[in-house]
Design a protein around this motif. Structure first.
Motif, mmCIF file in Angstrom:
data_model
loop_
_atom_site.group_PDB
_atom_site.id
_atom_site.type_symbol
_atom_site.label_atom_id
_atom_site.label_comp_id
_atom_site.label_asym_id
_atom_site.label_seq_id
_atom_site.Cartn_x
_atom_site.Cartn_y
_atom_site.Cartn_z
ATOM 1 N N ALA A 14 -56.851 -15.675 21.791
ATOM 2 C CA ALA A 14 -57.863 -16.723 21.860
ATOM 3 C C ALA A 14 -57.214 -18.026 22.302
ATOM 4 O O ALA A 14 -56.291 -18.521 21.654
ATOM 5 C CB ALA A 14 -58.527 -16.900 20.499
ATOM 6 N N MET A 15 -57.702 -18.577 23.397
ATOM 7 C CA MET A 15 -57.158 -19.810 23.962
ATOM 8 C C MET A 15 -58.290 -20.794 24.223
ATOM 9 O O MET A 15 -59.432 -20.390 24.435
ATOM 10 C CB MET A 15 -56.461 -19.533 25.306
ATOM 11 N N LEU A 16 -57.938 -22.082 24.246
ATOM 12 C CA LEU A 16 -58.885 -23.059 24.737
ATOM 13 C C LEU A 16 -59.181 -22.711 26.192
ATOM 14 O O LEU A 16 -58.308 -22.178 26.886
ATOM 15 C CB LEU A 16 -58.318 -24.475 24.628
ATOM 16 N N PRO A 17 -60.388 -22.975 26.670
ATOM 17 C CA PRO A 17 -60.741 -22.561 28.035
ATOM 18 C C PRO A 17 -59.799 -23.068 29.120
ATOM 19 O O PRO A 17 -59.598 -22.393 30.120
ATOM 20 C CB PRO A 17 -62.152 -23.126 28.216
ATOM 21 N N ASP A 18 -59.176 -24.225 28.915
ATOM 22 C CA ASP A 18 -58.254 -24.737 29.937
ATOM 23 C C ASP A 18 -56.866 -24.101 29.835
ATOM 24 O O ASP A 18 -55.973 -24.400 30.610
ATOM 25 C CB ASP A 18 -58.162 -26.256 29.877
ATOM 26 N N GLY A 19 -56.675 -23.208 28.837
ATOM 27 C CA GLY A 19 -55.407 -22.504 28.684
ATOM 28 C C GLY A 19 -54.300 -23.327 28.069
ATOM 29 O O GLY A 19 -53.150 -22.892 28.020
ATOM 30 N N SER A 20 -54.622 -24.521 27.551
ATOM 31 C CA SER A 20 -53.588 -25.425 27.061
ATOM 32 C C SER A 20 -53.060 -25.071 25.672
ATOM 33 O O SER A 20 -51.988 -25.526 25.288
ATOM 34 C CB SER A 20 -54.118 -26.860 27.044
ATOM 35 N N SER A 21 -53.809 -24.250 24.906
ATOM 36 C CA SER A 21 -53.382 -24.003 23.537
ATOM 37 C C SER A 21 -54.031 -22.736 22.990
ATOM 38 O O SER A 21 -55.171 -22.411 23.341
ATOM 39 C CB SER A 21 -53.782 -25.196 22.669
ATOM 40 N N ILE A 22 -53.302 -22.052 22.114
ATOM 41 C CA ILE A 22 -53.907 -20.966 21.354
ATOM 42 C C ILE A 22 -54.931 -21.588 20.425
ATOM 43 O O ILE A 22 -54.665 -22.615 19.793
ATOM 44 C CB ILE A 22 -52.848 -20.171 20.569
ATOM 45 N N ALA A 23 -56.101 -20.983 20.332
ATOM 46 C CA ALA A 23 -57.206 -21.596 19.599
ATOM 47 C C ALA A 23 -57.500 -20.927 18.270
ATOM 48 O O ALA A 23 -58.250 -21.465 17.469
ATOM 49 C CB ALA A 23 -58.459 -21.583 20.473
ATOM 50 N N GLY A 24 -56.968 -19.772 18.021
ATOM 51 C CA GLY A 24 -57.250 -19.080 16.771
ATOM 52 C C GLY A 24 -56.686 -17.686 16.812
ATOM 53 O O GLY A 24 -56.224 -17.203 17.839
ATOM 54 N N SER A 25 -56.772 -17.034 15.681
ATOM 55 C CA SER A 25 -56.239 -15.684 15.546
ATOM 56 C C SER A 25 -57.335 -14.649 15.776
ATOM 57 O O SER A 25 -58.488 -14.860 15.405
ATOM 58 C CB SER A 25 -55.668 -15.499 14.143
ATOM 59 N N THR A 26 -56.971 -13.537 16.370
ATOM 60 C CA THR A 26 -57.877 -12.396 16.498
ATOM 61 C C THR A 26 -57.292 -11.170 15.785
ATOM 62 O O THR A 26 -57.708 -10.046 16.024
ATOM 63 C CB THR A 26 -58.144 -12.060 17.985
ATOM 64 N N LEU A 27 -56.357 -11.416 14.891
ATOM 65 C CA LEU A 27 -55.677 -10.341 14.165
ATOM 66 C C LEU A 27 -56.613 -9.694 13.151
ATOM 67 O O LEU A 27 -57.146 -10.353 12.275
ATOM 68 C CB LEU A 27 -54.451 -10.908 13.447
ATOM 69 N N THR A 28 -56.814 -8.392 13.276
ATOM 70 C CA THR A 28 -57.665 -7.647 12.348
ATOM 71 C C THR A 28 -56.807 -6.997 11.261
ATOM 72 O O THR A 28 -55.601 -6.794 11.427
ATOM 73 C CB THR A 28 -58.471 -6.571 13.093
ATOM 74 N N LEU A 29 -57.440 -6.677 10.128
ATOM 75 C CA LEU A 29 -56.681 -6.147 8.993
ATOM 76 C C LEU A 29 -56.056 -4.781 9.258
ATOM 77 O O LEU A 29 -55.017 -4.451 8.671
ATOM 78 C CB LEU A 29 -57.549 -6.118 7.744
ATOM 79 N N VAL B 204 -47.600 -9.240 -3.265
ATOM 80 C CA VAL B 204 -47.895 -9.693 -1.915
ATOM 81 C C VAL B 204 -49.343 -9.361 -1.598
ATOM 82 O O VAL B 204 -49.799 -8.248 -1.845
ATOM 83 C CB VAL B 204 -46.965 -9.009 -0.890
ATOM 84 N N ALA B 205 -50.049 -10.335 -1.039
ATOM 85 C CA ALA B 205 -51.407 -10.118 -0.551
ATOM 86 C C ALA B 205 -51.382 -10.291 0.955
ATOM 87 O O ALA B 205 -50.953 -11.331 1.459
ATOM 88 C CB ALA B 205 -52.382 -11.105 -1.181
ATOM 89 N N LEU B 206 -51.808 -9.270 1.671
ATOM 90 C CA LEU B 206 -51.874 -9.348 3.127
ATOM 91 C C LEU B 206 -53.258 -9.861 3.519
ATOM 92 O O LEU B 206 -54.271 -9.404 2.985
ATOM 93 C CB LEU B 206 -51.619 -7.977 3.740
ATOM 94 N N ILE B 207 -53.284 -10.804 4.451
ATOM 95 C CA ILE B 207 -54.540 -11.411 4.888
ATOM 96 C C ILE B 207 -54.512 -11.632 6.391
ATOM 97 O O ILE B 207 -53.498 -11.421 7.041
ATOM 98 C CB ILE B 207 -54.789 -12.775 4.201
ATOM 99 N N THR B 208 -55.623 -12.088 6.929
ATOM 100 C CA THR B 208 -55.683 -12.576 8.296
ATOM 101 C C THR B 208 -56.536 -13.828 8.308
ATOM 102 O O THR B 208 -57.432 -13.989 7.476
ATOM 103 C CB THR B 208 -56.247 -11.522 9.271
ATOM 104 N N ASP B 209 -56.234 -14.722 9.208
ATOM 105 C CA ASP B 209 -57.035 -15.932 9.379
ATOM 106 C C ASP B 209 -57.877 -15.823 10.647
ATOM 107 O O ASP B 209 -58.157 -16.804 11.316
ATOM 108 C CB ASP B 209 -56.146 -17.175 9.418
ATOM 109 N N ALA B 210 -58.288 -14.617 10.960
ATOM 110 C CA ALA B 210 -58.988 -14.344 12.211
ATOM 111 C C ALA B 210 -60.296 -15.114 12.335
ATOM 112 O O ALA B 210 -61.011 -15.328 11.366
ATOM 113 C CB ALA B 210 -59.267 -12.852 12.340
ATOM 114 N N MET B 211 -60.588 -15.479 13.561
ATOM 115 C CA MET B 211 -61.861 -16.113 13.887
ATOM 116 C C MET B 211 -62.906 -15.022 14.127
ATOM 117 O O MET B 211 -62.586 -13.829 14.140
ATOM 118 C CB MET B 211 -61.706 -16.990 15.131
#
Length: 126
Positions: free
Chosen positions: A32-47, A1-8
């Motif tokens: 992380a959200m689009l400014p209008d709050g309509s969608s999650i925009a990315g990950s901020t998960l750190t290792l 298993v390799a643990l990763i993050t796709d963080a922006m």
């Protein structure tokens, strides 16, 4: 298993607006959200949080979590000869985590402390 993050790029940063390609993304309370709050925009998960969850929720032992975040990814990327474990001749890249909370305590990059050196009673080579 390799643990990763796709963080922006905003991972680990405070609340605010950050670029994500051509978009502006608002980070608030680590989300992380689009400014209008309509969608999650990315990950901020750190290792360090990946490590914490792997041990506390996923049931990995400390040794398994360390291997999954260091040795395994280095091997899969073809970098096992230079990084991924602490051995003579390899890059001295490491992180130190708090033993109770797994919070980030210190970072060493290529043998030099770049964060948290004051936490250790060691002399860093010049």
């Amino acid at each position: 298993v390799a643990l990763i993050t796709d963080a922006m790029g905003a991972a680990g940063m405070g609340d605010g607006l950050y670029p994500l390609g051509p978009l502006q993304v608002r980070v608030q309370d680590g989300v992380a959200m689009l400014p209008d709050g309509s969608s999650i925009a990315g990950s901020t998960l750190t290792l360090d949080r990946v490590f914490q969850r792997a041990v506390t929720v996923g049931g990995l032992t400390l040794a398994q979590a360390v291997e999954s975040l260091s040795t395994t990814p280095a091997r899969l990327l073809g970098l096992a000869g230079t990084t991924g474990s602490l051995e003579t001749g390899k890059l001295a890249d490491l992180v130190a985590l708090d033993s109770a909370t797994y919070d980030l305590v210190a970072v060493m990059r290529r043998g030099h402390w770049v964060l948290g050196a004051e936490r250790f009673d060691v002399v860093t080579p010049a």
